[in-house]
Design a protein around this motif. Structure first.
Motif, short mmCIF file in Angstrom:
data_model
loop_
_atom_site.label_atom_id
_atom_site.label_comp_id
_atom_site.label_asym_id
_atom_site.label_seq_id
_atom_site.Cartn_x
_atom_site.Cartn_y
_atom_site.Cartn_z
N GLN A 128 0.83 -1.20 0.00
CA GLN A 128 0.00 0.00 0.00
C GLN A 128 0.87 1.25 0.00
OE1 GLN A 128 -2.76 -0.16 3.29
NE2 GLN A 128 -3.54 -2.16 2.66
N HIS A 129 1.91 1.24 0.79
CA HIS A 129 2.80 2.39 0.88
C HIS A 129 3.52 2.63 -0.45
CE1 HIS A 129 5.56 5.29 2.61
NE2 HIS A 129 6.55 4.60 2.10
N ALA A 141 1.11 3.84 -3.26
CA ALA A 141 0.43 5.11 -3.02
C ALA A 141 1.10 6.26 -3.73
CB ALA A 141 0.35 5.39 -1.52
#
Length: 72
Positions: free
Chosen positions: A67-68, A71
């Motif tokens: 996710q990081h 993003a």
């Protein structure tokens, strides 16, 4: 003799590029990995790991990292 020294000695450290967790308790390694101890190393102590990641933990860490990284 039970004491409450090991658990409170576990400390995390992190910075922008890494994260670690550990302890400075002198007997922690023999608990984590097992081995020979005592006078003349005559006693075998089995490993009793207290720092570990369960499969669910690994999956959650991978999800957070993905996710990081996506993003942007």
């Amino acid at each position: 003799i039970l004491s409450d020294r090991l658990l409170p000695s576990i400390t995390p450290r992190s910075d922008a590029v890494s994260a670690t967790i550990g302890t400075n308790t002198i007997y922690a390694a023999i608990h984590q990995f097992g081995g020979q101890a005592g006078r003349g190393r005559a006693t075998t102590i089995p490993a009793r790991p207290f720092l570990s990641l369960a499969e669910d933990d690994v999956e959650e860490i991978i999800d957070i990292l993905e996710q990081h990284l996506t993003a942007g």
